[in-house]
Design a protein around this motif. Structure first.
Motif, PDB file in Angstrom:
ATOM      1  N   GLN B  90       0.781  -1.231   0.000  1.00 40.36           N
ATOM      2  CA  GLN B  90       0.000   0.000   0.000  1.00 40.36           C
ATOM      3  C   GLN B  90       0.814   1.284   0.000  1.00 40.36           C
ATOM      4  OE1 GLN B  90      -2.569  -0.880   3.346  1.00 40.36           O
ATOM      5  NE2 GLN B  90      -4.171  -1.490   1.921  1.00 40.36           N
ATOM      6  N   ARG B  91       1.993   1.246   0.614  1.00 39.37           N
ATOM      7  CA  ARG B  91       2.849   2.426   0.631  1.00 39.37           C
ATOM      8  C   ARG B  91       2.167   3.642   1.257  1.00 39.37           C
ATOM      9  NH1 ARG B  91       7.222   2.047  -3.005  1.00 39.37           N
ATOM     10  NH2 ARG B  91       7.112   0.282  -4.424  1.00 39.37           N
ATOM     11  N   LEU B  92       1.499   3.426   2.371  1.00 32.85           N
ATOM     12  CA  LEU B  92       0.964   4.577   3.111  1.00 32.85           C
ATOM     13  C   LEU B  92       2.053   5.084   4.050  1.00 32.85           C
ATOM     14  CD1 LEU B  92      -2.598   3.214   3.931  1.00 32.85           C
ATOM     15  CD2 LEU B  92      -2.016   5.060   2.338  1.00 32.85           C
ATOM     16  N   LEU B  93       1.994   6.373   4.361  1.00 28.29           N
ATOM     17  CA  LEU B  93       2.969   6.947   5.289  1.00 28.29           C
ATOM     18  C   LEU B  93       2.330   7.018   6.669  1.00 28.29           C
ATOM     19  CD1 LEU B  93       4.382   9.783   3.026  1.00 28.29           C
ATOM     20  CD2 LEU B  93       5.324   7.492   3.405  1.00 28.29           C
ATOM     21  N   TYR B  94       2.869   6.254   7.598  1.00 26.38           N
ATOM     22  CA  TYR B  94       2.227   6.148   8.908  1.00 26.38           C
ATOM     23  C   TYR B  94       2.724   7.205   9.895  1.00 26.38           C
ATOM     24  CZ  TYR B  94       0.496   1.846   6.957  1.00 26.38           C
ATOM     25  OH  TYR B  94      -0.139   0.935   6.151  1.00 26.38           O
ATOM     26  N   ASP B  95       3.577   8.109   9.411  1.00 26.54           N
ATOM     27  CA  ASP B  95       4.002   9.178  10.320  1.00 26.54           C
ATOM     28  C   ASP B  95       3.208  10.451  10.067  1.00 26.54           C
ATOM     29  OD1 ASP B  95       5.045   9.729   7.868  1.00 26.54           O
ATOM     30  OD2 ASP B  95       7.002  10.395   8.603  1.00 26.54           O
ATOM     31  N   ARG B  96       2.110  10.325   9.322  1.00 24.81           N
ATOM     32  CA  ARG B  96       1.260  11.501   9.113  1.00 24.81           C
ATOM     33  C   ARG B  96      -0.196  11.087   8.960  1.00 24.81           C
ATOM     34  NH1 ARG B  96       4.706  13.574   4.330  1.00 24.81           N
ATOM     35  NH2 ARG B  96       6.263  12.533   5.603  1.00 24.81           N
ATOM     36  N   SER B  97      -1.058  12.084   8.912  1.00 26.92           N
ATOM     37  CA  SER B  97      -2.484  11.795   8.952  1.00 26.92           C
ATOM     38  C   SER B  97      -3.005  11.290   7.601  1.00 26.92           C
ATOM     39  CB  SER B  97      -3.240  13.071   9.334  1.00 26.92           C
ATOM     40  OG  SER B  97      -3.167  14.001   8.277  1.00 26.92           O
ATOM     41  N   VAL B  98      -4.235  10.794   7.648  1.00 25.36           N
ATOM     42  CA  VAL B  98      -4.941  10.361   6.446  1.00 25.36           C
ATOM     43  C   VAL B  98      -4.963  11.498   5.420  1.00 25.36           C
ATOM     44  CG1 VAL B  98      -7.280   9.867   5.617  1.00 25.36           C
ATOM     45  CG2 VAL B  98      -6.344   8.591   7.566  1.00 25.36           C
ATOM     46  N   PHE B  99      -5.315  12.685   5.905  1.00 23.36           N
ATOM     47  CA  PHE B  99      -5.402  13.854   5.034  1.00 23.36           C
ATOM     48  C   PHE B  99      -4.053  14.137   4.363  1.00 23.36           C
ATOM     49  CE2 PHE B  99      -4.893  18.495   4.608  1.00 23.36           C
ATOM     50  CZ  PHE B  99      -5.880  18.740   3.667  1.00 23.36           C
ATOM     51  N   GLU B 100      -2.987  14.097   5.139  1.00 23.96           N
ATOM     52  CA  GLU B 100      -1.660  14.406   4.584  1.00 23.96           C
ATOM     53  C   GLU B 100      -1.206  13.349   3.567  1.00 23.96           C
ATOM     54  OE1 GLU B 100       0.438  16.909   8.168  1.00 23.96           O
ATOM     55  OE2 GLU B 100       0.109  14.767   8.412  1.00 23.96           O
ATOM     56  N   ASN B 101      -1.642  12.109   3.783  1.00 29.66           N
ATOM     57  CA  ASN B 101      -1.318  11.072   2.805  1.00 29.66           C
ATOM     58  C   ASN B 101      -1.939  11.393   1.448  1.00 29.66           C
ATOM     59  OD1 ASN B 101       0.064   8.240   3.483  1.00 29.66           O
ATOM     60  ND2 ASN B 101      -0.695   9.169   5.377  1.00 29.66           N
ATOM     61  N   VAL B 102      -3.165  11.901   1.493  1.00 29.14           N
ATOM     62  CA  VAL B 102      -3.838  12.218   0.233  1.00 29.14           C
ATOM     63  C   VAL B 102      -3.264  13.496  -0.380  1.00 29.14           C
ATOM     64  CG1 VAL B 102      -6.070  12.698  -0.824  1.00 29.14           C
ATOM     65  CG2 VAL B 102      -5.910  11.039   1.014  1.00 29.14           C
ATOM     66  N   MET B 103      -2.750  14.377   0.464  1.00 34.75           N
ATOM     67  CA  MET B 103      -2.199  15.647  -0.018  1.00 34.75           C
ATOM     68  C   MET B 103      -0.903  15.460  -0.810  1.00 34.75           C
ATOM     69  SD  MET B 103      -3.687  18.524   0.513  1.00 34.75           S
ATOM     70  CE  MET B 103      -2.525  19.860   0.787  1.00 34.75           C
ATOM     71  N   LEU B 104      -0.173  14.373  -0.513  1.00 31.70           N
ATOM     72  CA  LEU B 104       1.180  14.238  -1.073  1.00 31.70           C
ATOM     73  C   LEU B 104       1.265  14.435  -2.594  1.00 31.70           C
ATOM     74  CD1 LEU B 104       4.170  13.535  -0.195  1.00 31.70           C
ATOM     75  CD2 LEU B 104       3.672  11.328  -1.214  1.00 31.70           C
ATOM     76  N   PRO B 105       0.403  13.768  -3.375  1.00 31.27           N
ATOM     77  CA  PRO B 105       0.524  13.958  -4.829  1.00 31.27           C
ATOM     78  C   PRO B 105       0.292  15.417  -5.249  1.00 31.27           C
ATOM     79  CG  PRO B 105      -0.837  12.055  -4.331  1.00 31.27           C
ATOM     80  CD  PRO B 105      -0.618  12.762  -3.036  1.00 31.27           C
ATOM     81  N   LEU B 106      -0.521  16.125  -4.470  1.00 33.16           N
ATOM     82  CA  LEU B 106      -0.807  17.519  -4.820  1.00 33.16           C
ATOM     83  C   LEU B 106       0.382  18.416  -4.491  1.00 33.16           C
ATOM     84  CD1 LEU B 106      -4.477  17.650  -3.526  1.00 33.16           C
ATOM     85  CD2 LEU B 106      -3.702  17.520  -5.897  1.00 33.16           C
ATOM     86  N   LEU B 107       1.062  18.110  -3.396  1.00 35.39           N
ATOM     87  CA  LEU B 107       2.268  18.881  -3.059  1.00 35.39           C
ATOM     88  C   LEU B 107       3.314  18.695  -4.151  1.00 35.39           C
ATOM     89  CD1 LEU B 107       2.651  18.166   0.762  1.00 35.39           C
ATOM     90  CD2 LEU B 107       1.652  20.153  -0.374  1.00 35.39           C
ATOM     91  N   VAL B 108       3.398  17.450  -4.615  1.00 32.19           N
ATOM     92  CA  VAL B 108       4.382  17.121  -5.638  1.00 32.19           C
ATOM     93  C   VAL B 108       4.150  17.919  -6.924  1.00 32.19           C
ATOM     94  CG1 VAL B 108       4.965  15.266  -7.247  1.00 32.19           C
ATOM     95  CG2 VAL B 108       5.042  14.847  -4.799  1.00 32.19           C
ATOM     96  N   THR B 109       2.881  18.124  -7.254  1.00 27.38           N
ATOM     97  CA  THR B 109       2.598  18.867  -8.481  1.00 27.38           C
ATOM     98  C   THR B 109       2.461  20.360  -8.228  1.00 27.38           C
ATOM     99  OG1 THR B 109       0.265  18.330  -8.158  1.00 27.38           O
ATOM    100  CG2 THR B 109       1.499  16.964  -9.698  1.00 27.38           C
ATOM    101  N   GLY B 110       2.623  20.778  -6.964  1.00 27.00           N
ATOM    102  CA  GLY B 110       2.635  22.209  -6.658  1.00 27.00           C
ATOM    103  C   GLY B 110       1.297  22.901  -6.800  1.00 27.00           C
ATOM    104  N   HIS B 111       0.223  22.216  -6.428  1.00 28.59           N
ATOM    105  CA  HIS B 111      -1.090  22.857  -6.488  1.00 28.59           C
ATOM    106  C   HIS B 111      -1.247  23.890  -5.378  1.00 28.59           C
ATOM    107  CE1 HIS B 111      -2.380  19.756  -9.316  1.00 28.59           C
ATOM    108  NE2 HIS B 111      -3.346  20.590  -9.611  1.00 28.59           N
ATOM    109  N   ALA B 112      -2.063  24.908  -5.668  1.00 27.05           N
ATOM    110  CA  ALA B 112      -2.345  25.934  -4.662  1.00 27.05           C
ATOM    111  C   ALA B 112      -2.893  25.261  -3.412  1.00 27.05           C
ATOM    112  CB  ALA B 112      -3.346  26.940  -5.206  1.00 27.05           C
TER     113      ALA B 112
END
Ligand code: ADP
Ligand code: MG
Lengths: 302, 219
Positions: B90-112
């Motif tokens: 699954q490759r989930l990151l367990y050192d952060r929240s559910v929300f932050e896991n979903v945010m990761l791809p958006l941070l990568v693409t630099g969304h507002a």
């Protein structure tokens, strides 16, 4: 463009958060950098103060010519005329023995001693300002003057200052070398800190690459981490040096007071402090860059 | 024109083992396709060719007409942004929240940031996890974790969704739930490719099936 700028801010914040999460490890790294940088920094400050002292004492080359006490004014004038015409001499100033005595009598402490003397013990003096900064030429001139029968003694006034100056130059070079070597050492501190961080974040790095992170994106927080270690280390070094400074300054002031003079240590202007922090930041950044280039590339998602 | 097309694809691993041999197929935009086959048939090997995690030894893989095998390393991240990936592990990151896991791809693409948060919540809502956004993924059940993976895969609104054994560790009810979520995305036009060894699940959907057998595509 805005997204790019935002990522820089986010990377920086993320790097600082990561540092805050491992305060002990970071503290050791920062202290290592700080102590290592404090060495050349303290040395630099000490040298600058010595240099200032040397400059205050007059690094201008000067010869003082003391005549034998039985020399009459015509002989003095003849020697003076000869010296004024000599090569390498910029100015010749005459201080007569009577004038010298008058000046000394103005000093309360000395006046008492002088009053006890029956005759004026002071000789006539010529003070020669030399034009060139060439110590060999000055030395040669001094030898020539010394050979004159009317002259009792020639003193090369700037000699000790010049020697100090030469020593300072050697000292500066040695410090620069030391700072260079330590900088290389500190690059490895940052290199290793970032390598460890990359290892612990391996999963996250793989995942970021899988969802489309560019290499630059993945690398950025690590560069900030390295730069932060460097800058914090620079601040630690400044704190160490300033602490030692304050202790030393108090003692030196006490010592100077005992000799009836005043002495002040001179610090660095803010621009130089800023340059030192920038330098340490660049050291940290370089180590991080090398580390990230080497280890991030090896992480490929499976 | 197919959105995904493989022609005469062979994958040979460094040890010399041939996981795929002469595989050719095409998937049209908006299609939902199952990739089946026994364990070790080469499903994962095939899926890894699409986001250029692995490169084909021979043959060509085209996505949106782009030759994946010929992509330069600098271009790979931009290909991956057009794909939504649900991985076998699954490759989930367990050192952060559910929300932050979903945010990761958006941070990568630099969304507002504000837009990103809105999108992340929308994705969590679609998989029924919005109420859990602040929790750590470790506290989620197996089915919920898998749904979180789906949310992370779709948050960038990819045109292609690729899932490797998304139901492997789930009970039957959760498995059906997950597949229905994929079906819903397919309904709104997303091309979906799901690898699974579970024939019974495939039978519930009237989708096209590609079956691999020892690295070869069976009819
Ligand atoms: N990185 C690898 N190196 C060597 N062999 C591999 C590698 N990955 C998979 N294989 C082999 O390729 C075959 C197909 O594996 P895989 O694609 O994972 O099958 P599936 O997903 O259908 O179970 C297996 O026999 C596996 O051992
Ligand atoms: Mg597999």
């Amino acid at each position: 463009m805005i997204g790019w700028a935002r990522h820089h801010v986010q990377s920086c914040a993320a790097a600082l958060r990561r540092l805050a999460r491992a305060p002990l490890a970071v503290g050791f790294n920062v202290l290592t950098v700080g102590i290592a940088l404090a060495l050349p920094l303290g040395g630099y400050l000490a040298l600058e103060n010595l240099a200032r002292l040397a400059a205050g004492a007059g690094a201008k080359p000067q010869l003082s010519v003391y005549f034998a006490r039985d020399t009459g004014p015509p002989d003095v004038d003849r020697v003076r005329a000869g010296l004024e015409a000599a090569a390498g001499v910029r100015a010749v100033r005459f201080i007569g023995r009577d004038e010298a005595l008058r000046k000394m009598q103005q000093d309360a402490g000395l006046a008492e001693i002088l009053a006890a003397l029956k005759s004026n013990p002071l000789p006539d003096v010529l003070v020669i300002d030399l034009a060139a900064e060439d110590p060999a030429a000055a030395e040669a001139l001094a030898t020539r003057i010394q050979a004159l029968p009317e002259v009792e003694r020639v003193q090369f006034d700037a000699q000790w200052a010049r020697r100090l100056d030469a020593a300072l130059r050697v000292g500066r070079l040695a410090l620069t070398l030391l700072a260079g070597l330590l900088a290389i050492g500190l690059v490895t501190v940052s290199f290793n800190a970032v390598r460890l961080q990359i290892v612990t974040q391996r999963d996250e790095i793989e995942l970021a690459k899988l969802v489309g992170a560019t290499d630059a994106f993945v690398r950025r927080p690590f560069l900030y981490q390295g730069a932060a270690i460097g800058v914090l280390g620079g601040i630690a070094a400044a704190a160490i040096v300033l602490g030692a400074w304050l202790l030393l300054e108090r003692e030196l002031a006490r010592l100077a007071a005992a000799y009836g003079t005043s002495f002040r240590l001179h610090g660095l202007p803010p621009s130089e402090w800023a340059a030192i922090l920038a330098f340490s930041g660049i050291i940290g950044w370089s180590g991080a860059y090398a580390s990230a280039s080497k280890y991030l590339h090896a992480i490929r998602p499976r | 024109m197919p959105i995904i097309s493989c022609s005469r694809v062979t994958k040979r691993y460094p040890g010399g083992f041939e996981a795929l041999r002469d595989v050719s197929f095409g998937i049209e935009p908006g299609e939902m396709v199952f990739l089946t086959g026994h364990s070790g048939a080469g499903k994962t090997s095939l899926l890894k060719l699409l986001p250029a995690i692995e490169r084909a030894t021979a043959g060509t893989v085209l996505i949106n007409g782009q030759n994946v095998g010929a992509l330069r390393a600098r271009a790979v991240p931009f290909l991956r942004r057009t794909l939504g990936l649900v991985f076998q592990e699954q490759r989930l990151l367990y050192d952060r929240s559910v929300f932050e896991n979903v945010m990761l791809p958006l941070l990568v693409t630099g969304h507002a940031t504000r837009d990103a948060a809105r999108r992340a919540r929308a994705a969590l809502d679609k998989v029924g996890l919005l109420a859990r956004e602040r929790t750590n993924p470790i506290t989620l059940s197996g089915g919920e974790q898998q749904r979180l993976c789906v949310a992370r895969a779709v948050v960038n609104r990819p045109s292609i969704l690729i899932a490797d054994e998304p139901t492997a560790s789930l009970d039957a009810a959760s498995a059906v739930e997950i597949l229905e979520i994929f079906g819903a995305f397919n309904q709104v036009g997303v091309t979906v490719l799901i690898a699974t060894h579970d024939q019974s699940l495939v039978a519930r959907f009237a989708s096209r099936v590609l079956r691999l057998d020892h690295g070869r595509l069976a009819a």
